[in-house]
Design an enzyme around this catalytic site. Structure first.
Site: not given
Length: 224
Positions: A40-41, A60, A163
């Site tokens: 991801g970002g 992660k 989100d």
């Protein structure tokens, strides 16, 4: 790919009955090779194995260039702790939060299998036969209800996701529905991190969600 991965990880007695050595591994040392899963970002997700329990987990960690960012590291830790404390069938269990041998933050969680709701809806839009058969209206309503129950539970304990979108919802083949990615979650009643992270007398806003900055995905944000 997913089906093959699931088949290759069927339980066998050799692994479940293996003795745990006296010199057992702990912390980041107990995880086997990290295999890229997604990116991801701000963070990367890997697939690895806990060599003590012989189970596959998701691992992660932040991107290398963000490891020294006070804001991103604090948000990363918050994501792990928020997810761990929303103990509901609709969230992914977090197993461990720690630092690797290089001092970099990581957390591990359950490896979930399934399709994200965004892809399911796109397949239905294009009338993909398999999707049409597997996801009739009653099934979609059941998915919606499960998501609502998860979010309602989060609200009950003072957490707002911020989100929520189809891409952050995973639907498994055995009826499970997970709400993922709590990285932008707001903990209601929590104090600003500006005082915690800023120097005394520094007027720079260092809170995780600064005023005037919009977080989330525009298409799925509320009008206000």
């Amino acid at each position: 790919m997913i089906k093959k991965e699931e088949e290759n990880h069927r339980l066998n007695q050799e692994k479940t009955d293996e003795l745990l050595p006296r010199a057992w591994k702990s912390g980041s040392l107990k995880y086997d090779e990290l295999k890229p899963l997604s990116e991801g970002g701000t963070a990367k997700l890997f697939l690895t194995e806990d060599v003590n329990l012989h189970r596959r987990v998701a691992y992660k960690t932040l991107h290398q260039d963000l490891q020294d960012s006070d804001i991103e590291t604090q948000r990363f830790v918050r994501e792990a702790r928020v997810t761990a404390n929303i103990q509901h069938p609709g969230t992914v269990p977090v197993y461990e939060l720690g630092r690797d041998r290089g001092g970099q933050l990581f957390f591990t969680m359950k490896r979930v299998y399934g399709q994200d709701l965004r892809q399911i809806l796109l397949d239905l839009k294009h009338e993909v036969p398999e999707a049409v058969d597997k996801f009739p209206l009653p099934r979609l309503l059941d998915i919606l209800i499960q998501v609502c129950q998860t979010i309602a539970y989060a609200h009950e304990i003072g957490v707002v996701h911020r989100d929520l979108k189809p891409a952050n919802i995973i639907v498994g083949k055995f009826g499970e529905v997970y709400v993922l990615d709590w990285g932008l979650a707001k903990v209601l009643g929590g104090k600003s991190l500006a005082k915690e992270l800023g120097e005394e007398g520094n007027t720079k806003d260092l809170s995780l969600t600064r005023s005037g900055i919009h977080y989330g995905t525009p298409l799925y944000m509320t009008p206000e």
